[in-house]
Write a protein that holds these residues in place. Sequence first.
Motif, mmCIF file in Angstrom:
data_model
loop_
_atom_site.group_PDB
_atom_site.id
_atom_site.type_symbol
_atom_site.label_atom_id
_atom_site.label_comp_id
_atom_site.label_asym_id
_atom_site.label_seq_id
_atom_site.Cartn_x
_atom_site.Cartn_y
_atom_site.Cartn_z
ATOM 1 N N THR A 1 0.831 -1.213 0.000
ATOM 2 C CA THR A 1 0.000 0.000 0.000
ATOM 3 C C THR A 1 0.857 1.252 0.000
ATOM 4 O O THR A 1 0.605 2.203 -0.760
ATOM 5 C CB THR A 1 -0.930 -0.001 1.224
ATOM 6 N N ASP A 2 1.904 1.266 0.825
ATOM 7 C CA ASP A 2 2.782 2.438 0.888
ATOM 8 C C ASP A 2 3.523 2.651 -0.426
ATOM 9 O O ASP A 2 3.678 3.795 -0.886
ATOM 10 C CB ASP A 2 3.784 2.281 2.029
ATOM 11 N N LEU A 3 3.972 1.562 -1.042
ATOM 12 C CA LEU A 3 4.680 1.699 -2.316
ATOM 13 C C LEU A 3 3.751 2.196 -3.412
ATOM 14 O O LEU A 3 4.143 3.021 -4.254
ATOM 15 C CB LEU A 3 5.304 0.365 -2.715
ATOM 16 N N LEU A 4 2.512 1.710 -3.420
ATOM 17 C CA LEU A 4 1.556 2.177 -4.423
ATOM 18 C C LEU A 4 1.187 3.639 -4.211
ATOM 19 O O LEU A 4 0.868 4.350 -5.166
ATOM 20 C CB LEU A 4 0.295 1.305 -4.373
ATOM 21 N N ARG A 5 1.233 4.093 -2.958
ATOM 22 C CA ARG A 5 0.964 5.506 -2.676
ATOM 23 C C ARG A 5 2.132 6.402 -3.063
ATOM 24 O O ARG A 5 2.008 7.627 -3.056
ATOM 25 C CB ARG A 5 0.670 5.691 -1.190
ATOM 26 N N GLY A 6 3.280 5.775 -3.395
ATOM 27 C CA GLY A 6 4.428 6.553 -3.810
ATOM 28 C C GLY A 6 5.209 7.172 -2.674
ATOM 29 O O GLY A 6 5.879 8.190 -2.856
ATOM 30 N N GLU A 7 5.142 6.565 -1.495
ATOM 31 C CA GLU A 7 5.914 7.069 -0.365
ATOM 32 C C GLU A 7 7.403 6.910 -0.658
ATOM 33 O O GLU A 7 7.874 5.832 -0.977
ATOM 34 C CB GLU A 7 5.549 6.304 0.908
ATOM 35 N N ARG A 8 8.150 7.984 -0.516
ATOM 36 C CA ARG A 8 9.566 7.949 -0.858
ATOM 37 C C ARG A 8 10.481 7.944 0.369
ATOM 38 O O ARG A 8 11.633 7.530 0.284
ATOM 39 C CB ARG A 8 9.926 9.149 -1.739
ATOM 40 N N GLY A 9 10.001 8.434 1.478
ATOM 41 C CA GLY A 9 10.862 8.607 2.634
ATOM 42 C C GLY A 9 11.531 7.322 3.085
ATOM 43 O O GLY A 9 12.718 7.306 3.388
ATOM 44 N N ASP A 10 10.796 6.231 3.113
ATOM 45 C CA ASP A 10 11.313 4.954 3.597
ATOM 46 C C ASP A 10 11.185 3.881 2.532
ATOM 47 O O ASP A 10 11.080 2.698 2.848
ATOM 48 C CB ASP A 10 10.524 4.530 4.835
ATOM 49 N N GLY A 11 11.238 4.293 1.267
ATOM 50 C CA GLY A 11 10.972 3.366 0.180
ATOM 51 C C GLY A 11 11.933 2.203 0.126
ATOM 52 O O GLY A 11 11.526 1.061 -0.070
ATOM 53 N N ASP A 12 13.229 2.462 0.317
ATOM 54 C CA ASP A 12 14.218 1.390 0.242
ATOM 55 C C ASP A 12 14.001 0.371 1.348
ATOM 56 O O ASP A 12 14.063 -0.842 1.119
ATOM 57 C CB ASP A 12 15.631 1.974 0.333
ATOM 58 N N ARG A 13 13.730 0.856 2.546
ATOM 59 C CA ARG A 13 13.501 -0.058 3.663
ATOM 60 C C ARG A 13 12.211 -0.854 3.452
ATOM 61 O O ARG A 13 12.143 -2.040 3.766
ATOM 62 C CB ARG A 13 13.425 0.726 4.973
ATOM 63 N N THR A 14 11.198 -0.194 2.908
ATOM 64 C CA THR A 14 9.929 -0.880 2.653
ATOM 65 C C THR A 14 10.110 -1.989 1.629
ATOM 66 O O THR A 14 9.606 -3.102 1.796
ATOM 67 C CB THR A 14 8.878 0.124 2.153
ATOM 68 N N ARG A 15 10.843 -1.684 0.540
ATOM 69 C CA ARG A 15 11.067 -2.706 -0.488
ATOM 70 C C ARG A 15 11.900 -3.867 0.053
ATOM 71 O O ARG A 15 11.649 -5.033 -0.278
ATOM 72 C CB ARG A 15 11.747 -2.073 -1.710
ATOM 73 N N ALA A 16 12.894 -3.550 0.884
ATOM 74 C CA ALA A 16 13.708 -4.616 1.473
ATOM 75 C C ALA A 16 12.875 -5.515 2.370
ATOM 76 O O ALA A 16 13.014 -6.742 2.345
ATOM 77 C CB ALA A 16 14.865 -3.997 2.263
ATOM 78 N N ARG A 17 11.986 -4.897 3.158
ATOM 79 C CA ARG A 17 11.121 -5.686 4.031
ATOM 80 C C ARG A 17 10.154 -6.529 3.208
ATOM 81 O O ARG A 17 9.870 -7.679 3.546
ATOM 82 C CB ARG A 17 10.372 -4.768 4.986
ATOM 83 N N LEU A 18 9.655 -5.971 2.121
ATOM 84 C CA LEU A 18 8.731 -6.701 1.255
ATOM 85 C C LEU A 18 9.420 -7.905 0.625
ATOM 86 O O LEU A 18 8.831 -8.985 0.526
ATOM 87 C CB LEU A 18 8.192 -5.764 0.178
ATOM 88 N N ARG A 19 10.672 -7.722 0.211
ATOM 89 C CA ARG A 19 11.426 -8.850 -0.360
ATOM 90 C C ARG A 19 11.659 -9.938 0.674
ATOM 91 O O ARG A 19 11.814 -11.111 0.327
ATOM 92 C CB ARG A 19 12.767 -8.349 -0.917
ATOM 93 N N ARG A 20 11.671 -9.548 1.939
ATOM 94 C CA ARG A 20 11.884 -10.516 3.007
ATOM 95 C C ARG A 20 10.594 -11.251 3.366
ATOM 96 O O ARG A 20 10.612 -12.441 3.677
ATOM 97 C CB ARG A 20 12.444 -9.803 4.240
ATOM 98 N N MET A 21 9.464 -10.550 3.331
ATOM 99 C CA MET A 21 8.194 -11.115 3.780
ATOM 100 C C MET A 21 7.470 -11.906 2.693
ATOM 101 O O MET A 21 6.934 -12.992 2.941
ATOM 102 C CB MET A 21 7.264 -9.992 4.263
ATOM 103 N N LEU A 22 7.428 -11.363 1.485
ATOM 104 C CA LEU A 22 6.596 -11.941 0.432
ATOM 105 C C LEU A 22 6.957 -13.382 0.084
ATOM 106 O O LEU A 22 6.060 -14.219 -0.081
ATOM 107 C CB LEU A 22 6.645 -11.053 -0.812
ATOM 108 N N PRO A 23 8.258 -13.732 -0.041
ATOM 109 C CA PRO A 23 8.566 -15.139 -0.348
ATOM 110 C C PRO A 23 8.032 -16.115 0.696
ATOM 111 O O PRO A 23 7.575 -17.205 0.343
ATOM 112 C CB PRO A 23 10.103 -15.154 -0.382
ATOM 113 N N ALA A 24 8.062 -15.722 1.972
ATOM 114 C CA ALA A 24 7.555 -16.608 3.025
ATOM 115 C C ALA A 24 6.054 -16.831 2.872
ATOM 116 O O ALA A 24 5.561 -17.952 3.009
ATOM 117 C CB ALA A 24 7.877 -16.028 4.402
ATOM 118 N N VAL A 25 5.317 -15.769 2.581
ATOM 119 C CA VAL A 25 3.868 -15.872 2.432
ATOM 120 C C VAL A 25 3.518 -16.779 1.249
ATOM 121 O O VAL A 25 2.678 -17.691 1.366
ATOM 122 C CB VAL A 25 3.243 -14.478 2.247
#
Length: 244
Positions: free
Chosen positions: A175-199
Motif C-alpha cells: 500500500t505504501d509503495l503504491l501511494r508513492g511514499e519515498r521517505g522509507d521506500g528502500d527499507r519498505t522494499r527490502a522488508r517486502l522482499r523478506r516477507m513476500l517469499p515466506a507468504v
Amino acid sequence: MQVHGAAQSVREGRRAIDRDWLTVTGLAFVAGFVDAAAFVALAGLFTAHVTGNFVLIGAELVSTSNGVIAKLCALPAFVLAVAATRLIALALERRRIGVLRALLGLEALVLACFGAFGLALGPFPSPDSAPAVCVGMLGVIAMGIQNATGRLALGHLAATTVMTVNVTQTVLDVTDLLRGERGDGDRTRARLRRMLPAVLAFAIGALAGAFGIAAWSFWCLVVPVLALAALMIVSEPIQDHSGP
C-alpha cells in the motif's frame, strides 16, 4: 587490496542474502505443507500455529464432534518442544557447533518419524484414539522445533510458520509503495522482499500438503523432509571445534 577486499565482502553479502532467501522460502513451504497435511489427516489439528486449536476446541465442543484430545495436547507438546530446542541450542553453542544445521536435522528427523508412524499406525479409527494423538504430537513437536529455530537462529528473517503478521506487513508495504511514499521506500522494499517469499511459499506448501496427504497419505511427508535436508546443505557449516 582494499578493492579486492570490498569485492569479496560484496560477494559474501550476496551469498548470505541468497542463503537467507532459500532458508525462509524452504521453511515456510515446510510449515505450510505439514500444517495442511496434518489438518486433513488428523481431523483439523493445527501443527504450525497451535493456538488455532483453541478455536477448534470451542467449535467442536459445541458441535460435539471428535478430535478434542489432540488439540488439548498440542499446546503442552509445543511448549515442551520449544523448551527442549532452546536447551539443545545452548548445548550446541557451548560446543561451538552450528545451531541452524543441527536444528534443521532434528526437525527433519522428527518429521520423518511423523510420517513413518502415520503410515504404521493409520488409518485412524478416531482422531481421539491414542495412535492418532501420538502421531499428531510428532507433527506438533516438529513445528515447535521450527518455531524455536526461527527465533534462535533466524531472528533477522521473516517468520516461517504463522503468516498473519507477514501478510499484514506485506499489505501495508505494498500500500505504501503504491501511494508513492519515498521517505522509507528502500527499507519498505527490502522488508517486502523478506516477507513476500515466506507468504507465497507457505501458501504453495499448504496446497501441496493438502493434495499430497489426500493422494499419498503420510508418504507425502518425504517432501518436507527432503526440503529440510536441502536446507541443511545450504545453511551455515558446523563449526570446527577440534582446535584449542
